[in-house]
Motif scaffolding. Structure first.
Motif, PDB file in Angstrom:
ATOM      1  N   LYS A 243     -14.849   4.451 -27.505  1.00 32.64           N
ATOM      2  CA  LYS A 243     -14.796   4.880 -28.910  1.00 32.64           C
ATOM      3  C   LYS A 243     -13.393   5.348 -29.281  1.00 32.64           C
ATOM      4  O   LYS A 243     -12.886   5.035 -30.364  1.00 32.64           O
ATOM      5  N   ARG A 246     -11.097   2.336 -29.847  1.00 36.94           N
ATOM      6  CA  ARG A 246     -11.290   1.673 -31.128  1.00 36.94           C
ATOM      7  C   ARG A 246     -10.687   2.490 -32.275  1.00 36.94           C
ATOM      8  O   ARG A 246     -10.068   1.932 -33.190  1.00 36.94           O
ATOM      9  N   GLU A 247     -10.852   3.811 -32.204  1.00 36.51           N
ATOM     10  CA  GLU A 247     -10.303   4.671 -33.265  1.00 36.51           C
ATOM     11  C   GLU A 247      -8.774   4.667 -33.257  1.00 36.51           C
ATOM     12  O   GLU A 247      -8.134   4.490 -34.301  1.00 36.51           O
ATOM     13  N   TYR A 262      -7.621  -6.107 -29.445  1.00 34.64           N
ATOM     14  CA  TYR A 262      -7.168  -5.448 -30.665  1.00 34.64           C
ATOM     15  C   TYR A 262      -5.842  -6.080 -31.092  1.00 34.64           C
ATOM     16  O   TYR A 262      -4.963  -6.315 -30.270  1.00 34.64           O
ATOM     17  N   THR A 340     -15.779  -8.991 -33.638  1.00 35.92           N
ATOM     18  CA  THR A 340     -16.085  -7.994 -34.667  1.00 35.92           C
ATOM     19  C   THR A 340     -16.724  -8.650 -35.883  1.00 35.92           C
ATOM     20  O   THR A 340     -17.633  -8.086 -36.490  1.00 35.92           O
ATOM     21  N   THR A 383     -23.844  -3.630 -34.603  1.00 32.39           N
ATOM     22  CA  THR A 383     -23.558  -2.315 -35.167  1.00 32.39           C
ATOM     23  C   THR A 383     -22.830  -1.482 -34.109  1.00 32.39           C
ATOM     24  O   THR A 383     -22.692  -1.890 -32.954  1.00 32.39           O
ATOM     25  N   ASP A 384     -22.387  -0.291 -34.491  1.00 32.85           N
ATOM     26  CA  ASP A 384     -21.784   0.602 -33.504  1.00 32.85           C
ATOM     27  C   ASP A 384     -22.782   0.926 -32.396  1.00 32.85           C
ATOM     28  O   ASP A 384     -22.407   1.038 -31.219  1.00 32.85           O
ATOM     29  N   LYS A 385     -24.040   1.068 -32.760  1.00 32.25           N
ATOM     30  CA  LYS A 385     -25.094   1.330 -31.782  1.00 32.25           C
ATOM     31  C   LYS A 385     -25.255   0.143 -30.839  1.00 32.25           C
ATOM     32  O   LYS A 385     -25.401   0.299 -29.618  1.00 32.25           O
ATOM     33  N   LEU A 387     -22.997  -2.122 -30.130  1.00 34.65           N
ATOM     34  CA  LEU A 387     -21.765  -2.387 -29.389  1.00 34.65           C
ATOM     35  C   LEU A 387     -21.827  -1.806 -27.983  1.00 34.65           C
ATOM     36  O   LEU A 387     -21.322  -2.406 -27.022  1.00 34.65           O
ATOM     37  N   VAL A 388     -22.454  -0.643 -27.850  1.00 33.65           N
ATOM     38  CA  VAL A 388     -22.518   0.040 -26.554  1.00 33.65           C
ATOM     39  C   VAL A 388     -23.333  -0.763 -25.541  1.00 33.65           C
ATOM     40  O   VAL A 388     -23.107  -0.674 -24.333  1.00 33.65           O
TER      41      VAL A 388
END
Length: 400
Positions: A243, A246-247, A262, A340, A383-385, A387-388
């Motif tokens: 996380k 990504r941030e 990235y 993405t 989703t972010d969920k 992705l994990v």
């Protein structure tokens, strides 16, 4: 279900490109297996302590393998030299290899040529030769900017080698540059990982790859883990590192375009995008993979066996399979979900000739309800969920 080589009626050692589907092949991968040291986490095929004579023979046989594809339309838009350590090829041999490939394949549509370079061995002369022969992108294996973490990984370079190599590459005329980083290294704190990210960002390069450490079977680091000689990073910390990555890279204008990659706009690795969108590619060298319109195979991961096959006049193929239409559709979705942007309905239809909303109605409905994917009129993505647990979500689309 994919067919085995035996079910296709082909002896395991005698596949020839003429037996593959007719297609224009836009990707070329070359595996150069030589390394001066085997890193403890690496499961790519590589060997050490090679003589100049064998390296010369290796380049000769790479070009002979390329000759076998003459009956196919190999028109690379992207080329990638991986390894191993491609930059360990002596400068004259690398030049001969590049020129030899240019003589054998049609490079009229080429728009990217990447070579992996070891930061410890980069030189201005070598980088200049690569740029002058048409290579336009270099990728450096930094992995970490912490000496103790490099020692854990058995990487034999110094953190200062990375900015030095980037400066040499720029002096040679390169602007398309990448560094690879690894997180979740044993004993790595999130503060240390953030410092490595900051050091990579400070290089002002357009592309950064950041992978979580994986313990591949039979690698030295996996053996140490099994023997209790090191403690793997706890999963919650590993997720926090992902996380943070990504941030930090988003705020540095390098948004994620794939789970581990990235880039600034238009600086994505085009060769890897070919893989993730189900394209066709030729792989040369031991262990290199090839895919031609649903038929795929891997070269034998052994230099001697690869050499013997080329001498005998056939591809050193193993694990050949022709994917069923259902399997091919499922694998395309699994790959595109890494991006993405996710799965484009139009792109899927162009590639497969069918409708993803129809082919995977059950999966789309179920995964949307539990908020693992999001869907709109253009396609669907993690989703972010989701992705994990991306690998598990991708596996939902495989039809066995």
């Amino acid at each position: 279900m994919g067919q085995s080589l035996v079910s296709l009626g082909l002896p395991n050692a005698q596949l020839h490109p003429r037996q593959l589907p007719r297609a224009v092949i836009p990707g070329l991968y070359v595996h150069i297996p030589f390394c001066f040291h085997k890193c403890h986490y690496c499961d790519f095929y590589s060997i050490t302590r090679q003589t100049p004579e064998r390296i010369t023979r290796f380049v000769n046989l790479l070009l002979a393998e390329a000759d076998m594809w003459a009956e196919m339309t190999v028109r690379p838009k992207t080329v990638f030299f991986g390894g191993g350590t491609p930059s360990l090829l002596p400068i004259d041999q690398m030049h001969r290899l590049i020129q030899g490939l240019r003589e054998r394949f049609d490079f009229s549509e080429l728009n990217e040529w990447t070579v992996e370079v070891n930061p410890a061995t980069a030189s201005l002369e070598y980088c200049q030769m690569l740029r002058e022969t048409g290579v336009d992108r270099l990728s450096f294996g930094a992995q970490s900017f912490n000496r103790d973490e490099l020692k854990t990984l058995e990487r034999h370079h110094d953190p200062d080698d990375v900015p030095r190599s980037i400066d040499l590459a720029r002096a040679a005329g390169f602007s398309r540059l990448n560094v690879d980083l690894i997180y979740a290294i044993p004993n790595q704190s999130i503060e240390s990982w953030e410092r490595s990210l900051a050091a990579a960002i400070d290089l002002k390069i357009p592309h950064i790859s950041a992978y979580n450490l994986t313990y591949e079977p039979n690698t030295p680091i996996a053996v140490k883990k099994r023997l209790g000689l090191l403690e793997p990073t706890a999963e919650p910390l590993e997720i926090d590192m992902m996380k943070l990555t990504r941030e930090r890279l988003l705020t540095s204008s390098r948004p994620a375009y794939e789970i581990s990659n990235y880039a600034t706009p238009n600086e994505e690795c085009r060769h890897n995008l070919l893989y993730w969108t189900g394209g066709s590619y030729v792989g040369l060298g031991p262990s290199a993979a090839s895919h031609v319109e649903g038929t795929r195979f891997k070269n034998r991961p052994h230099l001697g066996e690869w050499e013997a096959a080329i001498h005998a006049g056939h591809l050193p193929a193993s694990d050949v399979e022709t994917l069923s239409p259902d399997r091919r559709r499922g694998e395309l979705v699994m790959l595109m979900l890494r991006l993405t942007r996710g799965v484009s309905f139009d792109e899927y239809t162009d590639r497969m000739g069918t409708n993803a909303q129809t082919d995977f109605a059950d999966q789309l409905s179920r995964l949307s309800k539990i908020q693992m994917i999001e869907t709109d009129e253009s396609g669907f993505r993690l989703t972010d969920k989701g992705l994990v647990v991306a690998d598990a979500i991708g596996a939902e689309f495989l039809v066995l």
